[in-house]
Design a protein around this motif. Structure first.
Motif, mmCIF file in Angstrom:
data_model
loop_
_atom_site.group_PDB
_atom_site.id
_atom_site.type_symbol
_atom_site.label_atom_id
_atom_site.label_comp_id
_atom_site.label_asym_id
_atom_site.label_seq_id
_atom_site.Cartn_x
_atom_site.Cartn_y
_atom_site.Cartn_z
ATOM 1 N N VAL A 197 -8.202 -6.827 14.299
ATOM 2 C CA VAL A 197 -7.779 -7.025 12.911
ATOM 3 C C VAL A 197 -8.980 -7.342 12.027
ATOM 4 C CG1 VAL A 197 -6.348 -8.415 11.359
ATOM 5 C CG2 VAL A 197 -5.474 -7.786 13.621
ATOM 6 N N ALA A 198 -9.868 -8.237 12.515
ATOM 7 C CA ALA A 198 -11.058 -8.604 11.736
ATOM 8 C C ALA A 198 -11.969 -7.393 11.538
ATOM 9 C CB ALA A 198 -11.813 -9.731 12.443
ATOM 10 N N GLU A 199 -12.122 -6.571 12.571
ATOM 11 C CA GLU A 199 -12.941 -5.345 12.455
ATOM 12 C C GLU A 199 -12.362 -4.419 11.395
ATOM 13 O OE1 GLU A 199 -12.862 -3.694 16.354
ATOM 14 O OE2 GLU A 199 -13.985 -5.366 17.238
ATOM 15 N N THR A 200 -11.033 -4.283 11.375
ATOM 16 C CA THR A 200 -10.388 -3.407 10.411
ATOM 17 C C THR A 200 -10.588 -3.916 8.986
ATOM 18 O OG1 THR A 200 -8.725 -2.827 12.080
ATOM 19 C CG2 THR A 200 -8.213 -2.261 9.800
ATOM 20 N N VAL A 201 -10.522 -5.236 8.807
ATOM 21 C CA VAL A 201 -10.776 -5.821 7.488
ATOM 22 C C VAL A 201 -12.191 -5.451 7.030
ATOM 23 C CG1 VAL A 201 -11.101 -7.968 6.196
ATOM 24 C CG2 VAL A 201 -9.161 -7.739 7.757
ATOM 25 N N LEU A 202 -13.169 -5.643 7.913
ATOM 26 C CA LEU A 202 -14.557 -5.329 7.576
ATOM 27 C C LEU A 202 -14.734 -3.846 7.256
ATOM 28 C CD1 LEU A 202 -16.515 -7.426 10.260
ATOM 29 C CD2 LEU A 202 -16.331 -7.895 7.810
ATOM 30 N N MET A 203 -14.118 -2.980 8.055
ATOM 31 C CA MET A 203 -14.219 -1.537 7.818
ATOM 32 C C MET A 203 -13.676 -1.158 6.448
ATOM 33 S SD MET A 203 -13.028 -0.177 11.555
ATOM 34 C CE MET A 203 -12.749 1.509 11.029
ATOM 35 N N ASN A 204 -12.529 -1.738 6.094
ATOM 36 C CA ASN A 204 -11.921 -1.397 4.812
ATOM 37 C C ASN A 204 -12.711 -1.966 3.630
ATOM 38 O OD1 ASN A 204 -9.796 0.115 5.888
ATOM 39 N ND2 ASN A 204 -8.555 -1.692 6.250
ATOM 40 N N VAL A 205 -13.364 -3.120 3.851
ATOM 41 C CA VAL A 205 -14.244 -3.668 2.821
ATOM 42 C C VAL A 205 -15.433 -2.731 2.617
ATOM 43 C CG1 VAL A 205 -15.886 -5.524 2.290
ATOM 44 C CG2 VAL A 205 -13.595 -6.083 3.113
ATOM 45 N N LEU A 206 -16.026 -2.293 3.722
ATOM 46 C CA LEU A 206 -17.200 -1.420 3.643
ATOM 47 C C LEU A 206 -16.854 -0.062 3.022
ATOM 48 C CD1 LEU A 206 -18.762 -2.207 7.134
ATOM 49 C CD2 LEU A 206 -19.595 -2.979 4.911
ATOM 50 N N ARG A 207 -15.630 0.390 3.243
ATOM 51 C CA ARG A 207 -15.199 1.674 2.682
ATOM 52 C C ARG A 207 -14.662 1.535 1.257
ATOM 53 N NH1 ARG A 207 -11.834 3.389 8.052
ATOM 54 N NH2 ARG A 207 -13.401 4.687 9.076
ATOM 55 N N GLY A 208 -14.395 0.301 0.838
ATOM 56 C CA GLY A 208 -13.780 0.096 -0.466
ATOM 57 C C GLY A 208 -12.342 0.565 -0.503
ATOM 58 N N ASP A 209 -11.678 0.541 0.659
ATOM 59 C CA ASP A 209 -10.299 1.023 0.767
ATOM 60 C C ASP A 209 -9.340 -0.140 0.496
ATOM 61 O OD1 ASP A 209 -7.868 2.148 1.445
ATOM 62 O OD2 ASP A 209 -8.706 3.331 3.087
ATOM 63 N N ILE A 210 -9.026 -0.376 -0.776
ATOM 64 C CA ILE A 210 -8.203 -1.518 -1.165
ATOM 65 C C ILE A 210 -6.778 -1.398 -0.635
ATOM 66 C CG2 ILE A 210 -7.314 -2.859 -3.105
ATOM 67 C CD1 ILE A 210 -10.326 -3.027 -2.702
ATOM 68 N N ALA A 211 -6.224 -0.189 -0.645
ATOM 69 C CA ALA A 211 -4.842 0.003 -0.194
ATOM 70 C C ALA A 211 -4.679 -0.432 1.260
ATOM 71 C CB ALA A 211 -4.441 1.462 -0.364
ATOM 72 N N VAL A 264 -4.952 -2.204 -11.056
ATOM 73 C CA VAL A 264 -5.620 -1.382 -10.050
ATOM 74 C C VAL A 264 -4.628 -0.348 -9.526
ATOM 75 C CG1 VAL A 264 -6.729 -1.342 -7.784
ATOM 76 C CG2 VAL A 264 -7.230 -3.189 -9.382
ATOM 77 N N LYS A 265 -4.985 0.909 -9.621
ATOM 78 C CA LYS A 265 -4.091 1.985 -9.195
ATOM 79 C C LYS A 265 -4.039 2.055 -7.675
ATOM 80 C CE LYS A 265 -3.088 6.882 -9.968
ATOM 81 N NZ LYS A 265 -3.555 8.155 -10.587
ATOM 82 N N MET A 266 -2.836 1.977 -7.131
ATOM 83 C CA MET A 266 -2.632 2.022 -5.690
ATOM 84 C C MET A 266 -1.864 3.289 -5.315
ATOM 85 S SD MET A 266 -4.027 -0.840 -4.760
ATOM 86 C CE MET A 266 -3.412 -1.319 -3.165
ATOM 87 N N PRO A 267 -2.108 3.827 -4.109
ATOM 88 C CA PRO A 267 -1.375 5.026 -3.684
ATOM 89 C C PRO A 267 0.122 4.754 -3.610
ATOM 90 C CG PRO A 267 -3.242 4.572 -2.230
ATOM 91 C CD PRO A 267 -3.081 3.383 -3.108
ATOM 92 N N VAL A 268 0.907 5.730 -3.982
ATOM 93 C CA VAL A 268 2.355 5.612 -3.913
ATOM 94 C C VAL A 268 2.839 6.300 -2.644
ATOM 95 C CG1 VAL A 268 4.552 6.171 -5.029
ATOM 96 C CG2 VAL A 268 2.552 5.597 -6.420
ATOM 97 N N GLN A 269 3.549 5.557 -1.818
ATOM 98 C CA GLN A 269 4.002 6.120 -0.547
ATOM 99 C C GLN A 269 5.158 7.089 -0.751
ATOM 100 O OE1 GLN A 269 4.440 3.572 3.071
ATOM 101 N NE2 GLN A 269 6.535 4.341 3.050
ATOM 102 N N GLY A 270 5.015 8.263 -0.175
ATOM 103 C CA GLY A 270 6.081 9.258 -0.207
ATOM 104 C C GLY A 270 6.244 9.843 1.180
ATOM 105 N N THR A 271 6.657 11.085 1.247
ATOM 106 C CA THR A 271 6.795 11.751 2.545
ATOM 107 C C THR A 271 6.132 13.119 2.484
ATOM 108 O OG1 THR A 271 8.957 12.626 1.907
ATOM 109 C CG2 THR A 271 8.939 10.583 3.173
ATOM 110 N N CYS A 272 5.681 13.570 3.627
ATOM 111 C CA CYS A 272 5.029 14.869 3.738
ATOM 112 C C CYS A 272 6.043 15.982 3.484
ATOM 113 C CB CYS A 272 4.423 15.004 5.135
ATOM 114 S SG CYS A 272 3.692 16.614 5.487
ATOM 115 N N ASN A 273 5.662 16.937 2.655
ATOM 116 C CA ASN A 273 6.569 18.045 2.325
ATOM 117 C C ASN A 273 6.789 19.000 3.493
ATOM 118 O OD1 ASN A 273 6.796 17.064 -0.246
ATOM 119 N ND2 ASN A 273 5.314 18.471 -1.152
ATOM 120 N N ARG A 274 5.948 18.877 4.512
ATOM 121 C CA ARG A 274 6.065 19.792 5.646
ATOM 122 C C ARG A 274 6.810 19.158 6.819
ATOM 123 N NH1 ARG A 274 0.887 23.071 7.696
ATOM 124 N NH2 ARG A 274 1.338 24.127 5.710
ATOM 125 N N CYS A 275 6.385 17.961 7.237
ATOM 126 C CA CYS A 275 6.986 17.366 8.442
ATOM 127 C C CYS A 275 7.869 16.152 8.155
ATOM 128 C CB CYS A 275 5.893 16.982 9.441
ATOM 129 S SG CYS A 275 4.889 15.563 8.924
#
Length: 343
Positions: free
Chosen positions: A172-186, A276-287
Protein backbone atom coordinates in the motif's frame (compact mmCIF):
# COMPACT_ATOMS: atom_id res chain seq x y z
CA UNK A 1 21.70 -13.30 28.70
CA UNK A 2 18.56 -14.66 26.95
CA UNK A 3 15.83 -12.10 26.32
CA UNK A 4 12.44 -13.06 27.71
CA UNK A 5 9.25 -12.66 25.70
CA UNK A 6 7.66 -9.30 26.47
CA UNK A 7 4.25 -10.92 26.02
CA UNK A 8 4.11 -13.97 28.26
CA UNK A 9 7.22 -13.02 30.33
CA UNK A 10 8.08 -16.73 30.53
CA UNK A 11 9.50 -18.11 27.31
CA UNK A 12 12.64 -17.01 25.55
CA UNK A 13 12.04 -14.45 22.79
CA UNK A 14 12.47 -15.86 19.27
CA UNK A 15 12.20 -12.60 17.35
CA UNK A 16 11.92 -8.84 17.55
CA UNK A 17 8.87 -7.51 15.76
CA UNK A 18 9.86 -5.09 12.98
CA UNK A 19 6.54 -3.28 13.38
CA UNK A 20 6.59 -2.61 17.14
CA UNK A 21 10.09 -3.56 18.32
CA UNK A 22 8.69 -6.00 20.90
CA UNK A 23 10.65 -9.17 21.64
CA UNK A 24 8.28 -12.13 21.47
CA UNK A 25 8.29 -15.91 21.56
CA UNK A 26 6.80 -17.70 18.57
CA UNK A 27 3.41 -18.35 20.18
CA UNK A 28 2.97 -14.74 21.34
CA UNK A 29 4.00 -13.46 17.91
CA UNK A 30 1.50 -15.74 16.18
CA UNK A 31 -1.27 -14.55 18.49
CA UNK A 32 -0.34 -10.86 18.13
CA UNK A 33 -0.18 -11.08 14.32
CA UNK A 34 -3.49 -12.95 14.03
CA UNK A 35 -5.27 -10.63 16.47
CA UNK A 36 -4.11 -7.55 14.58
CA UNK A 37 -5.57 -8.99 11.35
CA UNK A 38 -8.79 -9.83 13.23
CA UNK A 39 -9.05 -6.27 14.60
CA UNK A 40 -8.50 -4.90 11.09
CA UNK A 41 -11.32 -7.09 9.74
CA UNK A 42 -13.72 -6.17 12.54
CA UNK A 43 -12.92 -2.44 12.58
CA UNK A 44 -13.41 -2.11 8.82
CA UNK A 45 -16.43 -4.48 8.79
CA UNK A 46 -14.93 -6.31 5.84
CA UNK A 47 -17.25 -9.32 5.91
CA UNK A 48 -20.80 -10.33 6.77
CA UNK A 49 -21.89 -13.77 8.01
CA UNK A 50 -22.96 -16.04 5.17
CA UNK A 51 -20.79 -14.39 2.52
CA UNK A 52 -18.73 -16.39 0.06
CA UNK A 53 -15.20 -14.96 -0.08
CA UNK A 54 -12.62 -15.67 -2.75
CA UNK A 55 -8.99 -15.49 -1.64
CA UNK A 56 -6.68 -14.34 -4.43
CA UNK A 57 -3.99 -17.04 -4.27
CA UNK A 58 -0.69 -16.78 -6.12
CA UNK A 59 1.30 -19.26 -4.04
CA UNK A 60 3.49 -16.45 -2.67
CA UNK A 61 4.03 -15.62 0.99
CA UNK A 62 1.31 -12.95 1.21
CA UNK A 63 -1.54 -14.96 -0.28
CA UNK A 64 -0.47 -18.13 1.55
CA UNK A 65 -0.43 -16.33 4.92
CA UNK A 66 -3.75 -14.69 4.01
CA UNK A 67 -5.37 -18.05 3.24
CA UNK A 68 -3.98 -19.59 6.46
CA UNK A 69 -5.04 -16.68 8.69
CA UNK A 70 -8.46 -16.26 7.07
CA UNK A 71 -9.28 -19.95 7.59
CA UNK A 72 -7.99 -19.80 11.17
CA UNK A 73 -9.88 -16.62 12.11
CA UNK A 74 -13.05 -17.78 10.34
CA UNK A 75 -13.06 -20.82 12.62
CA UNK A 76 -11.79 -19.03 15.76
CA UNK A 77 -14.31 -16.19 15.66
CA UNK A 78 -17.12 -17.84 13.69
CA UNK A 79 -17.20 -15.30 10.88
CA UNK A 80 -19.59 -17.61 9.06
CA UNK A 81 -17.76 -17.27 5.74
CA UNK A 82 -17.41 -19.77 2.92
CA UNK A 83 -13.82 -19.46 1.71
CA UNK A 84 -12.46 -20.33 -1.74
CA UNK A 85 -9.10 -19.96 -3.48
CA UNK A 86 -8.92 -18.08 -6.78
CA UNK A 87 -5.74 -18.10 -8.89
CA UNK A 88 -4.72 -16.49 -12.17
CA UNK A 89 -2.37 -18.24 -14.59
CA UNK A 90 -0.64 -15.47 -16.52
CA UNK A 91 1.27 -17.96 -18.65
CA UNK A 92 4.82 -17.32 -17.42
CA UNK A 93 6.96 -20.41 -17.93
CA UNK A 94 9.29 -21.19 -15.04
CA UNK A 95 7.40 -18.93 -12.64
CA UNK A 96 3.62 -19.13 -12.58
CA UNK A 97 3.45 -22.81 -13.53
CA UNK A 98 5.66 -23.60 -10.50
CA UNK A 99 3.79 -21.28 -8.12
CA UNK A 100 0.46 -22.81 -9.10
CA UNK A 101 1.75 -26.17 -7.89
CA UNK A 102 2.15 -24.50 -4.49
CA UNK A 103 -1.43 -23.21 -4.70
CA UNK A 104 -2.67 -26.72 -5.44
CA UNK A 105 -0.86 -28.00 -2.35
CA UNK A 106 -2.41 -25.16 -0.32
CA UNK A 107 -5.81 -26.25 -1.56
CA UNK A 108 -5.25 -29.68 -0.04
CA UNK A 109 -3.67 -28.32 3.14
CA UNK A 110 -6.49 -25.84 3.86
CA UNK A 111 -9.25 -27.97 2.31
CA UNK A 112 -10.63 -25.07 0.27
CA UNK A 113 -12.10 -25.13 -3.26
CA UNK A 114 -9.78 -23.77 -5.97
CA UNK A 115 -10.52 -22.07 -9.29
CA UNK A 116 -7.75 -21.21 -11.78
CA UNK A 117 -8.38 -18.83 -14.69
CA UNK A 118 -5.78 -18.18 -17.37
CA UNK A 119 -4.87 -15.26 -19.63
CA UNK A 120 -4.81 -17.63 -22.59
CA UNK A 121 -8.34 -18.79 -21.83
CA UNK A 122 -9.69 -15.26 -21.25
CA UNK A 123 -7.69 -13.14 -23.69
CA UNK A 124 -6.06 -15.54 -26.14
CA UNK A 125 -2.61 -14.37 -25.00
CA UNK A 126 -0.06 -15.54 -22.42
CA UNK A 127 2.44 -13.20 -20.78
CA UNK A 128 5.25 -15.11 -22.51
CA UNK A 129 3.67 -14.28 -25.89
CA UNK A 130 3.02 -10.66 -24.87
CA UNK A 131 6.63 -10.14 -23.75
CA UNK A 132 7.83 -11.43 -27.13
CA UNK A 133 5.88 -8.57 -28.71
CA UNK A 134 6.48 -5.74 -26.25
CA UNK A 135 9.83 -6.63 -24.66
CA UNK A 136 10.75 -6.31 -21.00
CA UNK A 137 9.71 -2.68 -20.64
CA UNK A 138 6.08 -1.88 -19.75
CA UNK A 139 5.11 -5.57 -19.81
CA UNK A 140 3.88 -5.19 -16.20
CA UNK A 141 1.25 -2.74 -17.50
CA UNK A 142 -0.33 -5.53 -19.54
CA UNK A 143 -0.11 -8.04 -16.71
CA UNK A 144 -1.55 -5.72 -14.06
CA UNK A 145 -4.54 -4.69 -16.16
CA UNK A 146 -5.32 -8.23 -17.34
CA UNK A 147 -4.84 -9.70 -13.87
CA UNK A 148 -7.32 -7.35 -12.24
CA UNK A 149 -10.01 -8.18 -14.77
CA UNK A 150 -9.16 -11.91 -14.66
CA UNK A 151 -9.73 -11.96 -10.89
CA UNK A 152 -13.15 -10.40 -11.37
CA UNK A 153 -14.05 -12.90 -14.09
CA UNK A 154 -12.90 -15.80 -11.92
CA UNK A 155 -14.87 -14.41 -8.97
CA UNK A 156 -18.02 -14.30 -11.11
CA UNK A 157 -17.46 -17.93 -12.13
CA UNK A 158 -17.19 -18.86 -8.44
CA UNK A 159 -20.16 -16.62 -7.57
CA UNK A 160 -18.30 -15.06 -4.64
CA UNK A 161 -19.51 -11.96 -2.81
CA UNK A 162 -16.05 -10.52 -2.23
CA UNK A 163 -12.40 -11.02 -3.16
CA UNK A 164 -9.73 -10.57 -0.51
CA UNK A 165 -6.17 -9.97 -1.67
CA UNK A 166 -2.82 -10.34 0.08
CA UNK A 167 -1.79 -6.67 -0.26
CA UNK A 168 0.26 -5.76 2.81
CA UNK A 169 1.34 -2.45 4.38
CA UNK A 170 4.49 -2.30 2.22
CA UNK A 171 2.41 -2.79 -0.95
CA UNK A 172 0.00 0.00 0.00
CA UNK A 173 2.82 2.42 0.92
CA UNK A 174 4.62 1.64 -2.38
CA UNK A 175 1.42 2.36 -4.31
CA UNK A 176 1.00 5.70 -2.52
CA UNK A 177 4.57 6.66 -3.47
CA UNK A 178 4.08 5.54 -7.08
CA UNK A 179 0.93 7.61 -7.46
CA UNK A 180 2.63 10.64 -5.89
CA UNK A 181 5.54 10.31 -8.31
CA UNK A 182 3.14 9.95 -11.25
CA UNK A 183 0.89 12.77 -10.09
CA UNK A 184 -2.06 10.37 -10.33
CA UNK A 185 -4.50 12.06 -7.93
CA UNK A 186 -7.46 9.82 -8.81
CA UNK A 187 -5.64 6.62 -7.89
CA UNK A 188 -3.88 8.29 -4.95
CA UNK A 189 -7.25 8.97 -3.32
CA UNK A 190 -8.45 5.38 -3.52
CA UNK A 191 -5.26 3.29 -3.28
CA UNK A 192 -5.26 3.31 0.54
CA UNK A 193 -8.87 2.12 0.82
CA UNK A 194 -9.08 -1.16 2.70
CA UNK A 195 -12.11 -2.16 0.64
CA UNK A 196 -13.26 -1.05 -2.78
CA UNK A 197 -16.70 -1.26 -4.33
CA UNK A 198 -16.97 -0.20 -7.97
CA UNK A 199 -20.21 0.02 -9.89
CA UNK A 200 -20.21 -1.86 -13.13
CA UNK A 201 -20.95 -5.19 -14.71
CA UNK A 202 -18.61 -7.96 -13.68
CA UNK A 203 -16.93 -6.08 -10.81
CA UNK A 204 -16.65 -7.82 -7.43
CA UNK A 205 -15.90 -5.87 -4.20
CA UNK A 206 -12.35 -6.31 -2.90
CA UNK A 207 -10.68 -5.96 0.48
CA UNK A 208 -7.22 -6.13 2.05
CA UNK A 209 -7.22 -7.88 5.46
CA UNK A 210 -3.39 -7.61 5.61
CA UNK A 211 -3.37 -3.86 4.89
CA UNK A 212 -1.56 -3.00 8.14
CA UNK A 213 0.71 -6.07 8.26
CA UNK A 214 4.40 -5.42 7.53
CA UNK A 215 5.96 -7.57 4.82
CA UNK A 216 8.79 -8.56 7.18
CA UNK A 217 6.30 -9.88 9.71
CA UNK A 218 4.42 -11.83 7.05
CA UNK A 219 7.72 -13.48 6.11
CA UNK A 220 8.42 -14.26 9.79
CA UNK A 221 4.93 -15.66 10.28
CA UNK A 222 5.23 -17.90 7.20
CA UNK A 223 8.73 -19.02 8.24
CA UNK A 224 7.94 -19.89 11.87
CA UNK A 225 4.63 -21.50 10.92
CA UNK A 226 6.46 -23.51 8.24
CA UNK A 227 3.85 -22.59 5.65
CA UNK A 228 4.24 -23.92 2.13
CA UNK A 229 4.80 -20.95 -0.20
CA UNK A 230 6.63 -20.03 -3.40
CA UNK A 231 9.32 -17.35 -3.04
CA UNK A 232 10.78 -16.83 -6.54
CA UNK A 233 10.29 -13.35 -8.04
CA UNK A 234 8.54 -13.00 -11.39
CA UNK A 235 11.08 -13.28 -14.22
CA UNK A 236 9.55 -10.23 -15.95
CA UNK A 237 9.36 -7.89 -12.93
CA UNK A 238 12.94 -6.52 -12.45
CA UNK A 239 12.19 -3.53 -14.71
CA UNK A 240 8.84 -2.75 -13.05
CA UNK A 241 8.32 0.85 -11.93
CA UNK A 242 7.16 -0.42 -8.53
CA UNK A 243 10.70 -1.66 -7.88
CA UNK A 244 11.97 1.93 -7.63
CA UNK A 245 9.29 2.84 -5.09
CA UNK A 246 10.07 -0.35 -3.14
CA UNK A 247 13.80 0.44 -2.98
CA UNK A 248 13.07 4.00 -1.81
CA UNK A 249 10.63 2.74 0.85
CA UNK A 250 13.14 0.17 2.15
CA UNK A 251 15.76 2.91 2.47
CA UNK A 252 13.28 5.01 4.46
CA UNK A 253 12.35 2.03 6.64
CA UNK A 254 15.99 1.34 7.51
CA UNK A 255 16.23 4.85 8.96
CA UNK A 256 12.71 5.08 10.40
CA UNK A 257 10.74 1.81 10.76
CA UNK A 258 7.44 3.67 11.06
CA UNK A 259 7.89 5.15 7.55
CA UNK A 260 5.61 2.49 6.05
CA UNK A 261 2.68 3.38 8.30
CA UNK A 262 3.45 7.09 8.00
CA UNK A 263 3.16 6.93 4.20
CA UNK A 264 -0.12 4.97 4.45
CA UNK A 265 -1.60 7.47 6.92
CA UNK A 266 -0.57 10.33 4.64
CA UNK A 267 -2.46 8.69 1.78
CA UNK A 268 -5.49 8.01 3.97
CA UNK A 269 -5.71 11.64 5.09
CA UNK A 270 -5.15 13.15 1.66
CA UNK A 271 -7.60 15.87 0.65
CA UNK A 272 -8.02 17.30 -2.84
CA UNK A 273 -8.97 20.93 -3.26
CA UNK A 274 -12.32 21.80 -4.77
CA UNK A 275 -12.36 22.23 -8.51
CA UNK A 276 -9.82 19.51 -9.31
CA UNK A 277 -11.20 17.55 -12.25
CA UNK A 278 -11.45 13.84 -11.48
CA UNK A 279 -12.18 10.97 -13.89
CA UNK A 280 -15.81 9.92 -14.03
CA UNK A 281 -16.32 6.19 -13.72
CA UNK A 282 -18.37 4.59 -16.46
CA UNK A 283 -18.32 1.29 -18.31
CA UNK A 284 -16.47 0.07 -21.36
CA UNK A 285 -18.58 0.25 -24.52
CA UNK A 286 -17.14 -3.05 -25.70
CA UNK A 287 -16.95 -5.42 -22.72
CA UNK A 288 -18.97 -3.59 -20.04
CA UNK A 289 -16.09 -3.51 -17.52
CA UNK A 290 -15.52 -0.36 -15.43
CA UNK A 291 -13.72 2.40 -17.30
CA UNK A 292 -13.39 6.18 -17.33
CA UNK A 293 -12.98 6.08 -21.14
CA UNK A 294 -15.06 4.71 -24.02
CA UNK A 295 -12.83 1.59 -23.98
CA UNK A 296 -11.35 0.05 -20.84
CA UNK A 297 -7.59 -0.34 -20.62
CA UNK A 298 -7.86 -4.10 -21.10
CA UNK A 299 -9.73 -3.76 -24.40
CA UNK A 300 -7.25 -1.14 -25.68
CA UNK A 301 -4.27 -3.36 -24.76
CA UNK A 302 -5.88 -6.37 -26.44
CA UNK A 303 -6.72 -4.36 -29.54
CA UNK A 304 -3.10 -3.26 -29.81
CA UNK A 305 -1.82 -6.81 -29.42
CA UNK A 306 -4.28 -8.24 -31.94
CA UNK A 307 -3.48 -5.52 -34.50
CA UNK A 308 0.27 -6.00 -34.06
CA UNK A 309 0.52 -2.54 -32.45
CA UNK A 310 1.22 -3.32 -28.77
CA UNK A 311 2.26 0.27 -28.10
CA UNK A 312 -1.33 1.34 -28.68
CA UNK A 313 -2.15 0.56 -25.06
CA UNK A 314 0.89 2.38 -23.65
CA UNK A 315 0.35 6.10 -23.30
CA UNK A 316 -2.67 8.23 -24.08
CA UNK A 317 -4.42 7.39 -27.32
CA UNK A 318 -8.02 8.16 -26.33
CA UNK A 319 -8.69 9.93 -29.63
CA UNK A 320 -8.35 6.56 -31.37
CA UNK A 321 -11.04 4.88 -29.25
CA UNK A 322 -13.88 5.68 -31.68
CA UNK A 323 -11.93 4.04 -34.50
CA UNK A 324 -11.18 0.99 -32.35
CA UNK A 325 -14.83 0.66 -31.35
CA UNK A 326 -15.98 0.71 -34.96
CA UNK A 327 -13.13 -1.55 -36.07
CA UNK A 328 -11.90 1.10 -38.52
CA UNK A 329 -8.35 0.73 -39.81
CA UNK A 330 -5.80 3.26 -38.59
CA UNK A 331 -4.25 5.64 -41.10
CA UNK A 332 -0.67 5.07 -42.23
CA UNK A 333 0.34 8.16 -40.27
CA UNK A 334 -1.26 6.83 -37.06
CA UNK A 335 0.33 3.41 -37.46
CA UNK A 336 3.69 4.99 -38.24
CA UNK A 337 3.47 7.14 -35.12
CA UNK A 338 2.58 4.18 -32.93
CA UNK A 339 5.41 2.08 -34.34
CA UNK A 340 7.92 4.90 -33.84
CA UNK A 341 7.06 5.50 -30.17
CA UNK A 342 9.74 4.11 -27.88
CA UNK A 343 8.49 1.86 -25.11
Amino acid sequence: MPVLCSGCKEKRAALKRPKTGHSLCKECFFWAFEEEVHRTIVAAKLFKPGETVGIAASGGKDSTVLAHVMKLLNERYSYGLELMLLSVDEGITGYRDDSLETVKRNQQQYELPLKIVSYEELYGWTMDAIVKQVGLKNNCTFCGVFRRQALDRGAIMLKVDKICTGHNADDVAETVLMNVLRGDIARLRRCTAISTVSEGEGVVPRCKPLKYAYEKEIVLYAYFKKLDYFSTECVYSPNAYRGHARTFLKDLESVRPSSIMDVIHSGENLSVRDGVKMPVQGTCNRCGYISSQALCKSCVLLEGLNRGLPKLGIGKHHRLHDKLLSQQPLTEREERKLKSVDF
